[in-house]
Structures are given as C-alpha cells and as structure tokens.
Design a protein around this motif. Structure first.
Motif, PDB file in Angstrom:
ATOM      1  N   ASP A  70      -8.724 -28.734  70.133  1.00  0.00           N
ATOM      2  CA  ASP A  70      -7.260 -28.823  70.148  1.00  0.00           C
ATOM      3  C   ASP A  70      -6.806 -30.268  70.002  1.00  0.00           C
ATOM      4  N   ARG A  71      -7.454 -31.182  70.739  1.00  0.00           N
ATOM      5  CA  ARG A  71      -7.079 -32.599  70.637  1.00  0.00           C
ATOM      6  C   ARG A  71      -7.365 -33.140  69.236  1.00  0.00           C
ATOM      7  N   TYR A  72      -8.513 -32.762  68.714  1.00  0.00           N
ATOM      8  CA  TYR A  72      -8.888 -33.263  67.387  1.00  0.00           C
ATOM      9  C   TYR A  72      -7.997 -32.676  66.304  1.00  0.00           C
TER      10      TYR A  72
ATOM     11  N   ILE B 244     -14.336 -36.619  64.938  1.00  0.00           N
ATOM     12  CA  ILE B 244     -14.337 -35.667  66.051  1.00  0.00           C
ATOM     13  C   ILE B 244     -15.199 -36.152  67.206  1.00  0.00           C
ATOM     14  N   LEU B 245     -16.176 -36.993  66.911  1.00  0.00           N
ATOM     15  CA  LEU B 245     -17.056 -37.490  67.965  1.00  0.00           C
ATOM     16  C   LEU B 245     -16.281 -38.313  68.997  1.00  0.00           C
ATOM     17  N   ASP B 246     -15.117 -38.829  68.603  1.00  0.00           N
ATOM     18  CA  ASP B 246     -14.277 -39.591  69.538  1.00  0.00           C
ATOM     19  C   ASP B 246     -13.412 -38.687  70.402  1.00  0.00           C
TER      20      ASP B 246
ATOM     21  N   ILE C  28      -3.728 -33.565  62.188  1.00  0.00           N
ATOM     22  CA  ILE C  28      -2.374 -33.301  61.690  1.00  0.00           C
ATOM     23  C   ILE C  28      -1.583 -34.607  61.633  1.00  0.00           C
ATOM     24  N   ASP C  29      -1.684 -35.400  62.711  1.00  0.00           N
ATOM     25  CA  ASP C  29      -0.970 -36.678  62.754  1.00  0.00           C
ATOM     26  C   ASP C  29      -1.451 -37.614  61.652  1.00  0.00           C
TER      27      ASP C  29
ATOM     28  N   ASN D   4      -5.182 -25.003  59.692  1.00  0.00           N
ATOM     29  CA  ASN D   4      -6.607 -25.251  59.949  1.00  0.00           C
ATOM     30  C   ASN D   4      -6.998 -26.620  59.394  1.00  0.00           C
ATOM     31  N   PRO D   5      -6.498 -27.713  60.011  1.00  0.00           N
ATOM     32  CA  PRO D   5      -6.695 -29.044  59.422  1.00  0.00           C
ATOM     33  C   PRO D   5      -8.155 -29.491  59.334  1.00  0.00           C
TER      34      PRO D   5
END
Length: 419
Positions: A174-176, A224-226, A181-182, A202-203
């Motif tokens: 969800d965070r990623y 995504i690793l962050d 999107i941003d 589905n970004p």
C-alpha cells in the motif's frame, strides 16, 4: 480444397525436436521426484472466475490474453493461462492440506494466452512448474530456487542469472503503491496508454512496461526495497543469506514485479543470455494470500514455472538433439524370413533392447543403407536361407565385422551389449 494448417500461435512438435522435450521432462521429473515433489494434473480449462480472482482483473493476462468462452450451459470457461491457480483450486477442493505439513507438487502441460506469437512464445505454450504449499519459511523460497537452478544446470545451461526482488506484503504494498502514483503522476502524459490506465488501478505494473519511454521514466522510480516493513525485510534478508550459503549468485532487481497480482515477498526470474539477448526461462515467487483468496484457509506458498518453448530454443542452440537411435536394426527379405524377423524383433524389445525393424521388403542393399543411417550399432540380417536353418547374421556397422548365430543364441549375445 483448402489445405488445413495449424492455427497461428500454435505449432506441431515433430519427432526430430521431441527428443529435446523428453530430455527436459525426464530431467525435471527425476530432480523433483528426488526432492519429494509429487506430480499433479489439472484440467486445461476452468471457470473464468478462478483466474479473475486468482491472477487479478487488472493484469494483462486477465484483461487481454485469456481464451474465454461460454459453454452450452452458458457458463464462462477459460483455457488456463498459467498453472498455479488450477493447482491451488485442486489443493482446496480435495483437502490436500488435511494431511498436515507441507505439500510439494509439480505439473507440466499446455497453457494458453492470446498474444503476438514470436520465437519461444506461442499462444499455446507449455510449462513445467512446482508449488510448495504450507510454509512461510524463507528456506522454502531458497529450496524452490535451488531446484530450478539444478534443473537448468543439469540440462547444460551455463549463462544463467538470478534476478531477485521482494514485493512485500499488505501495508508494504500500500505504501509503495502510493509512492508510485505520486512519482508517475507528473509524467502521465508521457506514459504509454496501458501505463496511464494502470496508474491508479495497478501502478506496480508500470514497472513491467515494455514501452521505451515508460521504461526510461521508471528508471528513477522509488524502489520497493525502501518500503518494506520489518517482517518483509527479515524474510528477504534470510532468503538472500540462504542463497549465498547455497552458492547461488543473484542480482537484486527492485523493478522486478512479475506479471501476476498474487505475488508477495520473494519474486524472482532466472534468465539466460545464451540466445544473444537476455531471456527469462523461469519465473516465480511467493504467494501467501492466494489460497485464502480462492476460498481456502490462509496458507503460505511459493512456486515457479519454466517456459518450455524458450528453454527448448536454448537447448537447440547449445547441443545436438539427444540420441534416439536404436541399438539394432533388423533387415529381412522373403516371406518366411520376414515373419521370423518380426518375432525376433519383439523378443529383443521385450528384453529392453531398442530395435528397429525394416518393414519395406525392399532389396537388401536399400535396407542396409537405411540401417547405416539409423545410427544403430549392429544390423541383424535374415533371409529365407537363414530362416530355414534357424540362423541369423549379425553385422557390426562401425567395424563391418560379421558373425552367424543360431537364433536361440541371439538374445544371450546381444543383451550384454545393452545391460
């Protein structure tokens, strides 16, 4: 009359090529059986809802590539585009979890996707895959990757590269998702049409775009690793450490998301550049939410699939076709001789010898030429004279050495040659 041909995106696998397929299937079956994986066979068509719920309606597979039709009962059915959803459906339907512990399953067979045919990619294609259900242990992720590596190396592939990523879980995603999107929103007018459509739905799929401009924009997208939480980090770090202990090198690729929505935590691809351009021959990952999503109890799982068409192309580049030559070639001429030749051939085959019987009835010279081309190591020659005497002539094709035997001695003489 119009000549009938195979449909576009399908192809016949002819006898000269099939030896490669048999080699792959036998190698995989042997390695997976030794690892306690059991074969499962599921139908090639299922309820369409299975794939919509399992793979994800926002994926290209469901949205663009499935072969879906209504049957006579007006039920929506789909030719399977991949193997995992059907295996999970069978796992739930037949209560395979009731035995306790983990279930190690593997499968092979045809899959179907409507996409542009190209080398190594057909609309009817074939996969070998495995699924390990019932454990969230990082060791399971490492085990399945190690088995895929073992199979590919056993087949002679050398220039292999393991690309590895974690796609996290729940809150991580969800965070990623919001971060993507941003990031992509200011570029939305420059994205390809599919990626613009995916931006809010589905970004993560934008990272998998093949459009060159979109790829260039995605180069600087967040990793995504962050965004992994502590649990996801621990899981992924442990997988990486286990692969290092197994001496399996890998490259981290935070852009690797795979094409199906059910993946969680580990995602990976094994690629080969033996075709001159890097090509994925195996892909997979963990899918801890899929069993519950399809109506079963929450069950962690991990698996992969190998695309056979692409793998066969690699093998054809690297090695000659595996030998399927007979051990012996039987030549006969004359009514009595031909009848005895058939009986002797069957006796030798029943003794586990590979024997080809010439059925042409043509002159001995023509049959001898075919015997030489067959790759057999020896030719068994039977004419009416030999038939009347109960003998047979044995000719070793490489040395030209010949000997005459009584037919009753034949099996005793030949069997040691192929223990």
């Amino acid at each position: 009359m119009t000549t009938l041909q195979a449909l576009r995106g399908t192809r016949d696998i002819l006898p000269d090529e099939i030896a490669y397929w048999q080699l792959v299937e036998t190698t995989a079956r042997d390695i997976l059986t030794r690892a306690s994986y059991r074969e499962i066979r599921t139908p090639i068509f299922e309820q369409t809802e299975l794939f919509k719920r399992g793979i994800g309606e926002a994926t290209d597979v469901v949205g663009k590539e499935m072969y879906t039709f209504s049957d006579r009962g007006d039920r929506s059915l789909t030719l399977r585009p991949e193997g995992t959803a059907g295996v999970v459906r069978a796992y739930i339907e037949h209560n395979l979890f009731a035995a306790g512990g983990v279930q190690r399953l593997w499968y092979t067979g045809p899959m179907f996707r409507y996409e542009r045919p190209q080398a190594g990619r057909q609309r009817q294609f074939h996969q070998i895959g495995l699924e390990l259900l019932g454990t969230d242990a990082p060791r399971a992720d490492a085990e399945v990757i190690a088995l895929a590596t073992d199979i590919l190396k056993a087949l002679g592939l050398k220039n292999l590269h393991l690309a590895l990523n974690s796609v996290g879980q729940g809150d991580d995603r969800d965070r990623y998702r919001q971060a993507l999107i941003d990031y992509f929103t200011p570029y939305q007018d420059e994205l390809d049409a599919d990626s613009r459509d995916r931006l809010t739905r589905n970004p993560l799929r934008i990272l998998d775009s093949k459009d060159e401009r979109t790829q260039a924009i995605a180069e600087n997208a967040p990793s995504i690793l962050d965004y992994l939480g502590d649990d996801s980090k621990r899981h992924f770090d442990r997988v990486c450490a286990l692969l290092e202990q197994l001496s399996i090198p890998y490259d981290l690729n935070p852009r690797l998301v795979r094409g199906l929505d059910y993946y969680t935590h580990t995602a990976f691809e094994i690629q080969s550049d033996d075709l001159g351009a890097q090509a994925t021959v195996c892909g997979g990952g963990r899918y801890d939410g899929l069993v519950e999503q399809l109506g079963g109890k929450a069950t962690p799982a991990v698996g992969w699939a190998i695309g056979l068409e692409r793998l066969i192309l690699l093998l054809q580049q690297l090695q000659d076709s595996p030998s399927a030559n007979p051990d012996y070639y039987v030549v006969s001429r004359g009514e009595q001789a031909e009848a005895q030749a058939l009986v002797l051939t069957q006796q030798l085959r029943q003794a586990n010898l590979a024997v080809e019987l010439d059925l042409s009835g043509s002159a001995f010279g023509k049959q001898f030429k075919r015997a030489s081309r067959s790759g057999a190591k020896a030719c068994l020659v039977l004419g009416d004279a030999e038939a009347a005497e109960g003998t047979i002539n044995l000719k070793w094709l490489e040395s030209g050495e010949q000997q005459s035997l009584h037919q009753s001695e034949l099996l005793e003489v030949l069997k040691p040659q192929n223990p």
